[in-house]
Design an enzyme around this catalytic site. Structure first.
Site, mmCIF file in Angstrom:
data_model
loop_
_atom_site.group_PDB
_atom_site.id
_atom_site.type_symbol
_atom_site.label_atom_id
_atom_site.label_comp_id
_atom_site.label_asym_id
_atom_site.label_seq_id
_atom_site.Cartn_x
_atom_site.Cartn_y
_atom_site.Cartn_z
ATOM 1 N N ARG A 85 42.785 42.081 44.633
ATOM 2 C CA ARG A 85 43.153 40.839 45.338
ATOM 3 C C ARG A 85 43.062 41.073 46.841
ATOM 4 O O ARG A 85 42.601 40.239 47.599
ATOM 5 C CB ARG A 85 44.571 40.383 44.938
ATOM 6 N N TYR A 136 34.602 15.122 51.936
ATOM 7 C CA TYR A 136 34.595 15.325 50.480
ATOM 8 C C TYR A 136 35.914 14.807 49.898
ATOM 9 O O TYR A 136 36.995 15.074 50.454
ATOM 10 C CB TYR A 136 34.379 16.814 50.183
ATOM 11 N N ASP A 167 33.518 22.064 58.305
ATOM 12 C CA ASP A 167 33.020 22.316 56.953
ATOM 13 C C ASP A 167 31.497 22.224 57.023
ATOM 14 O O ASP A 167 30.931 21.148 57.205
ATOM 15 C CB ASP A 167 33.612 21.271 55.992
ATOM 16 N N LYS A 222 27.734 25.555 46.643
ATOM 17 C CA LYS A 222 26.598 24.665 46.901
ATOM 18 C C LYS A 222 25.361 25.452 47.335
ATOM 19 O O LYS A 222 24.901 26.290 46.591
ATOM 20 C CB LYS A 222 27.004 23.609 47.922
HETATM 21 O O1 P1T Z 1 34.141 22.610 44.769
HETATM 22 P P1 P1T Z 1 34.614 23.613 45.779
HETATM 23 O O2 P1T Z 1 33.838 24.889 45.790
HETATM 24 O O3 P1T Z 1 36.087 23.833 45.735
HETATM 25 O O4 P1T Z 1 34.278 22.970 47.227
HETATM 26 C C1 P1T Z 1 34.928 21.846 47.734
HETATM 27 C C2 P1T Z 1 34.042 21.169 48.748
HETATM 28 C C3 P1T Z 1 34.294 21.366 50.096
HETATM 29 N N1 P1T Z 1 33.532 20.791 51.043
HETATM 30 C C4 P1T Z 1 32.482 20.018 50.721
HETATM 31 C C5 P1T Z 1 31.661 19.399 51.802
HETATM 32 C C6 P1T Z 1 32.163 19.790 49.379
HETATM 33 O O5 P1T Z 1 31.110 19.033 49.096
HETATM 34 C C7 P1T Z 1 32.967 20.378 48.360
HETATM 35 C C8 P1T Z 1 32.704 20.133 46.918
HETATM 36 N N2 P1T Z 1 31.894 19.040 46.622
HETATM 37 C C9 P1T Z 1 31.535 18.615 45.377
HETATM 38 C C10 P1T Z 1 31.938 19.224 44.255
HETATM 39 C C11 P1T Z 1 30.662 17.426 45.312
HETATM 40 O O6 P1T Z 1 30.022 17.167 44.279
HETATM 41 O O7 P1T Z 1 30.577 16.741 46.331
#
Ligand code: P1T
Length: 381
Positions: free
Chosen positions: A48, A100, A174, A199
């Site tokens: 961790r 998001y 972000d 992503k």
């Molecule tokens: O899904 P996660 O890895 O927890 O990420 C969150 C997140 C944060 N910032 C942006 C700009 C994002 O697009 C996302 C996650 N987005 C999706 C799952 C989506 O389909 O838009």
């Protein structure tokens, strides 16, 4: 030697494994590390706190963002959560009004409960952002381009506006949609970069992860302390997958962008489509900022159908190569309706999304197949 991002994507944070010479960073699938004596260790004591595969990913991510430090998390939301925990009850956050849906949900439904205050504003308008600042504003949260409307905020202009202020709030960006290949927020004056590595960085829709990159040592130490204290860390297998994905980031992003540009051009001439939003399309309201700040327009397109929600639904259910699914940034093309899928959590809020909006994550398949697929699906609308 100052390496270019294409080279850092392949080598950043990674050296051949010293025992065998393995060129790929091993998946150190271990929770603990044998200690030669009490309180002695070889840099790792518990996974961790630290893990060599994670460390390679963290250093690679830092290199890509031109940052001193990187930290990896179990999801993008875990990374976001950790940054906001730098604040305390009573502190105020100014956040973009088109982020998001999960980010909005975390801020509005979780952090508000603990006495954090939020204002959601149009961050493409620096004056509107400035007007929302209060003496107790400790954080400005930008997403650019935004998810799903692809609004582009001028990071440098915002950083310069904040720089002159007493009690300057932290500026977090972000950078998930752009990736460091297109845009490097720290070089434009941001303090913290956040990613969903799920992503484009991972790029293959096979791992969920998040990251933070930063330059300030005190900030890094605080966030690293929280990373260990909270424990939302990625496992070594997921770190390996993201590291491997990153090796082709530059190649993928160039193809995502050239394919997306062709799809955006096709859609913008189509009679069944009302509006097309793509950062590098001349019709984009922040086209000039996008051109200045980003290397290319990325792989994301948003469109609004003339026929509203029903037409949007028919299009999204009618494609064959584009898969109907949440998420984005993988090599395969995806299509979705944010209002009913990824951004359901903003429905009935001021951030609610047009139900006729369709979001495309344009993949790296052959562009002709993508265009033909969209053409046949539009034919069913
Ligand atoms: O899904 P996660 O890895 O927890 O990420 C969150 C997140 C944060 N910032 C942006 C700009 C994002 O697009 C996302 C996650 N987005 C999706 C799952 C989506 O389909 O838009």
């Amino acid at each position: 030697m100052k390496l270019k991002i294409e080279t850092l994507a392949i080598h950043g944070g990674q050296t051949p494994e010293p025992v065998t010479g393995a060129i790929m960073t091993p998946i150190f699938q271990t929770s603990t590390y044998v200690q030669p004596g009490v309180g002695e260790n070889k840099g790792y004591e518990y996974s961790r706190t630290g893990n060599p595969t994670r460390k390679a990913l963290e250093d690679c991510l830092a290199g890509l963002e031109g940052a001193q430090y990187g930290l990896a998390f179990s999801s993008g939301m875990a990374a976001t959560d950790t940054v906001v925990r730098l604040l305390k009850s009573g502190d105020h956050v100014v956040c973009g009004n088109d982020v998001y849906g999960g980010t909005f949900r975390l801020f509005d439904k979780e952090f508000r409960r603990f006495g954090f205050e939020f204002d959601f504003v149009d961050t493409t308008d620096v004056k509107a952002l400035e007007a929302a600042l209060r003496p107790e504003t400790r954080l400005v949260w930008l997403e650019t381009p935004t998810n799903p409307l692809l609004n582009v905020s001028d990071i440098r202009a915002i950083a310069e506006m904040l720089a002159g202020r007493k009690n300057r709030p932290l500026l977090a960006v972000d950078n998930t949609f752009a990736t460091p290949y297109l845009q490097r927020p720290l070089e434009l004056g941001a303090d913290v970069v956040v990613h969903s590595t799920t992503k484009y960085l991972g790029g293959h829709s096979d791992a969920v992860g998040g990251a933070i990159a930063m330059n300030d040592t005190a900030l890094y130490e605080r966030l690293k302390f929280m990373q260990n204290a909270i424990g939302a860390v990625p496992g070594p297998m997921d770190c390996f997958l993201v590291l491997r994905g990153i090796k082709t980031l530059h190649l993928r992003m160039d193809r995502h962008a050239s394919n997306a540009e062709a799809v955006a051009n096709y859609l913008s001439d189509h009679p069944k489509v009302k509006t097309v939003t793509y950062p590098f399309h001349e019709s984009h309201p922040q086209y000039a900022v996008a051109k200045k700040q980003m290397r290319n327009g990325g792989g994301m397109i948003s469109i609004v159908m003339n026929g509203g929600e029903e037409a949007a639904r028919k299009l999204a259910e009618g494609t064959k190569v584009f898969a109907l699914a949440e998420s984005l940034g993988g090599v395969e093309s995806l299509i979705e309706l944010p209002a009913g899928m990824t951004h359901l959590s903003v429905a009935a809020s001021p951030l609610a999304i047009d139900t006729g909006l369709v979001r495309l994550s344009v993949g790296v398949e052959h562009v002709d197949d993508l265009l033909l697929d969209i053409e046949q699906a539009l034919g069913k609308v």
